[in-house]
Design an enzyme around this catalytic site. Structure first.
Site, PDB file in Angstrom:
ATOM      1  CG  ASP A  57      28.793  73.868  71.651  1.00 41.72           C
ATOM      2  OD1 ASP A  57      29.554  73.737  70.684  1.00 41.72           O
ATOM      3  OD2 ASP A  57      27.541  73.754  71.568  1.00 41.72           O
TER       4      ASP A  57
HETATM    5  C1  GLC Z   1      25.838  72.554  69.015  1.00 38.18           C
HETATM    6  C2  GLC Z   1      27.005  73.238  68.338  1.00 38.18           C
HETATM    7  C3  GLC Z   1      26.997  74.729  68.446  1.00 38.18           C
HETATM    8  C4  GLC Z   1      25.566  75.228  68.507  1.00 38.18           C
HETATM    9  C5  GLC Z   1      24.949  74.713  69.797  1.00 38.18           C
HETATM   10  C6  GLC Z   1      23.469  75.115  69.920  1.00 38.18           C
HETATM   11  O1  GLC Z   1      26.259  71.398  69.657  1.00 38.18           O
HETATM   12  O2  GLC Z   1      28.311  72.797  68.691  1.00 38.18           O
HETATM   13  O3  GLC Z   1      27.708  75.247  67.321  1.00 38.18           O
HETATM   14  O4  GLC Z   1      25.547  76.649  68.501  1.00 38.18           O
HETATM   15  O5  GLC Z   1      25.059  73.306  69.920  1.00 38.18           O
HETATM   16  O6  GLC Z   1      22.743  74.475  68.921  1.00 38.18           O
END
Ligand code: GLC
Length: 738
Positions: free
Chosen positions: A291
């Site tokens: 993430d």
């Molecule tokens: C965010 C979220 C995740 C998302 C990623 C990219 O922090 O936790 O669900 O896919 O970043 O945006």
């Protein structure tokens, strides 16, 4: 030489030329070869630096997620592995891809990812709502629609589906998943993966899926975000892993590691989950992306002293791609040279990323064809899917005295219907969180939908009445005036789209005080109240339920906006939704969910101040018709472990209007060496049952699949003994013998 001979010579020389070119061409560029051969060939040509760059993901374009304001990457290297693409047309993406394909030494294409959570431009209902439809094929259609819009806009890979089992409505991300049940999350995960990926990832209408957030993120302590999760290995296997195992079996190409700390080992440095389970047990051959900045966040979590240690821990644990963490690009080379990261791990990681890129056809078709937005966005068939899904997601929670529908077929009414509440003219709020490239102007307004639905059949009196929150009660008096003129009050209340989703934690899941006060104030007028809710989480309605004659949960429907609920209110649509998550009476009951384990003293240990049951339980949902369940029958009442049987139940539509009914099938194992919940969902089926018709609903039971359980090491076991098959308030005993 005659014409034929000339043509023949030309043909032969073309063949030999092509062969020569192919002979010149590196193997990895030969699309006729198996992917693994192409991966091997390409990997063998790459330098360590080129390999490491493949393990990084930066952003391209303005980041729209305020939770993730990271450093803007200035000069993006042409050899980078992936970019998050925020554009909705492919030009910028293609320009960057051109650099990768033409400027880099090996011409390895980038893979572009984006959060297509419940739609790209055509936004359909939030996932928590979709699950209430219990219509997996419709969810698959919606994801296929989203995949088409995304791929044709330059996105090859979606960070979806989110399949975190969640039982705490204070956690705003409960809106993004499919509710509290492992089996339901698994079923909708498979539907989503099939919708996104289809059976040919090279298709210009499909994208790679990403199961997230691996794993146990929904167990966030106190509903906070980014925090510790206390998850035993038993609970990990029982509750949080099943949707991921189903998604991997469905062929999901990627997985996203989670922010949460899993009982002392963060999801993004957890070798047990990312390697022992995902790679060694489940044989996943795609890759894990972190993430956003989850790798450097290991420092904040106290797992790593600095970015280099974070990179070592995450990478050796089985996390292949660093999303915007800037740890892999900075530290992996040194870690390899210091012998702290094995070259075999680097090669395996790069292999996994290249494999997905080959499978997507990015080497043959690196560029997204140009196209007009109107050729892909908001197509009639796409909007129709969104509308049906929104209709089927609506849950009729209460309907005292059959006050709904407000109109009966053929009936007209000169009744005055007051339409009030902060959601009536708030289209943006109906998109829900993570609404991609959705636009407020795409949303069908509630006001317009009601006016069309009730045109000539009732008088609508509009008044906002109260705000979403705060303490401005200046409109109450005016609203009371309108209420006095009305025969029935429609109150559209609930949440802003920004109150749920990431980093949207709320200490209470009751409606804001001013909304509750408004309902109580309107109740004084003595007219029937229909409460219509648009929200991104389960709500604790214990304080307002007694004031309302009917309660309709419309969730956040996306572009269909007010049309589906207008249909339910008029009677054009017979609601068929059933809750995918429990609605408590008060926030104090959290965590509350249906498949709890048994109490030592079932009759004791309850709350002293309120009933300990939920206000609306998992699976609750009313209809405008009545479904009578006949007698449950089993084709066999005693079987050996490997023997299948069929459970059946006839369901009759005893009412006046057609309706779709979902039958939930549960199993119960009263005694087990590892205690089991009271009951566990193992199958569901939705069918249209016309008025007066009887349909048979079936559950083909495979004991090894449906009555076996896993232990703390994930080993599946099936014990002989007594089990119960439960449906519609009935249960039938089943004996499993040696
Ligand atoms: C965010 C979220 C995740 C998302 C990623 C990219 O922090 O936790 O669900 O896919 O970043 O945006």
């Amino acid at each position: 030489m005659n014409r034929t001979m000339i043509v023949g010579c030309i043909f032969c020389s073309c063949i030999s030329f092509t062969a020569a070119v192919k002979a010149q061409q590196p193997l990895y560029k030969n699309a006729a070869l198996p992917v693994e051969e192409r991966v091997d060939d390409l990997l063998g040509r790459m330098t360590l630096e080129e390999k490491i760059l493949q393990l990084n993901q930066y952003t391209l374009g303005r980041n729209t997620n305020e939770n993730n304001l990271g450093e803007e990457i200035g000069q993006i290297p042409a050899e980078i592995g992936s970019l998050i693409y925020f554009g909705e047309t492919p030009e910028v993406r293609n320009a960057m891809q051109k650099r990768a394909v033409e400027e880099s030494r090996l011409g390895i294409p980038l893979i572009f990812g984006y959060d297509v959570i419940h739609g790209f431009r055509t936004v359909y209902p939030i996932s928590l709502a979709q699950a209430c439809s219990w219509n997996t094929s419709l969810v698959e259609d919606a994801c296929a629609m989203a995949a088409m819009e995304a791929r044709k806009s330059g996105v090859d890979w979606t960070f979806s589906p989110m399949i975190d089992v969640a039982r705490d409505g204070r956690w705003g991300r409960i809106s993004e998943g499919y509710g509290e049940d492992p089996y339901a999350n698994a079923a909708f995960c498979v539907a989503s993966v099939n919708g996104y990926q289809g059976d040919n990832l090279k298709s210009p209408d499909r994208v790679a899926a990403c199961l997230k957030h691996y794993v146990g993120y929904g167990a966030s302590e106190a509903g906070m975000d980014y925090v510790y999760t206390e998850i035993s290995h038993q609970t990990l296997w029982d509750t949080y892993l099943p949707p991921y195992e189903a998604g991997i079996k469905a062929g999901a190409q990627t997985v996203m590691s989670s922010f949460n700390d899993i009982s002392g080992t963060p999801g993004s440095s957890n070798h047990y989950t990312m390697t022992e389970i995902l790679k060694n047990r489940w044989k996943h051959d795609g890759f894990v992306v972190s993430d956003w900045s989850a790798v450097p966040q290991l420092i904040a979590q106290g797992a790593a002293v600095d970015g280099k240690e974070a990179a070592r821990l995450a990478f050796n644990a089985g996390l292949e791609m660093d999303m915007m963490g800037r740890c892999y690009d900075k530290h992996l080379e040194a870690l390899v040279n210091e012998g702290k990261v094995p070259m075999e791990r680097i090669d395996d990681a790069v292999r996994r990323i290249l494999r997905v890129k080959f499978r997507l056809g990015l080497f043959e078709h690196p560029y997204t064809p140009a196209g007009e937005p109107a050729e892909r966005f908001l197509l009639p068939q796409s909007v129709a899917v969104a509308e049906r899904l929104a209709e089927e997601s609506i849950v009729l929670l209460k309907n005292e005295g059959g006050i709904l529908p407000l109109l009966h077929p053929g009936a007209t009414s000169t009744r005055n219907i007051a339409v009030m509440g902060p959601l009536v003219d708030a289209e943006k709020e109906l998109l829900g969180n993570w609404n991609g490239h959705g636009r407020a102007e795409d949303v069908y307004p509630i006001r317009k939908a009601l006016q069309e639905e009730f045109a000539g059949r009732a008088n609508l009196l509009f008044h906002t009445g109260c705000p979403f929150d705060g303490d401005d009660r200046t409109q109450f008096a005016g609203a009371l005036e309108v209420a006095r003129q009305a025969d029935v009050l429609l109150l559209f209340m609930g949440e802003r789209y920004s109150w749920s989703g990431e980093n949207c934690v709320r200490s209470t899941i009751e409606l804001p005080a001013i909304q509750c006060d408004f309902i109580a104030e309107m109740k004084k007028v003595g007219k029937p109240i229909v409460l219509v809710l648009a929200n991104g989480r389960p709500l604790a309605l214990g304080n307002v339920e007694p004031l309302c004659d009917a309660i309709v949960e419309m969730w956040q429907p996306g572009v269909p906006g007010g049309r589906p609920v207008a249909g339910v209110l008029s009677g054009r649509v017979n609601p068929s939704g059933k809750l995918s998550v429990t609605f408590p009476r008060t926030t104090g009951q959290i965590p509350i969910y249906y498949n709890r384990r048994k109490s030592a003293r079932p009759a004791s240990g309850k709350y002293q101040d309120i009933p300990s049951t939920p206000l609306y339980e998992f699976g609750h949902g009313l209809s405008y018709t009545r479904f009578d369940y006949g007698r449950l029958s089993l084709s066999k009442t005693s079987v050996a472990a490997g023997e299948k049987l069929v459970a059946q139940i006839p369901v009759t539509n005893a009412g006046q209007c057609d309706g779709a009914e979902t039958v939930h099938w549960f199993v119960s194992d009263p005694v087990c060496r590892i205690t089991r919940p009271n009951k566990e969902l193992k199958h569901f089926e939705k069918q249209l049952v016309k008025a007066g018709e009887t349909k048979t609903f079936s559950f083909e039971i495979d004991p090894m699949r449906d009555l076996s359980f896993v232990d703390a090491d994930g080993r599946r076991f099936l014990e002989p003994g007594e089990y119960y098959i439960m449906v519609g308030g009935q249960k039938a005993k089943l004996e499993i013998h040696e």
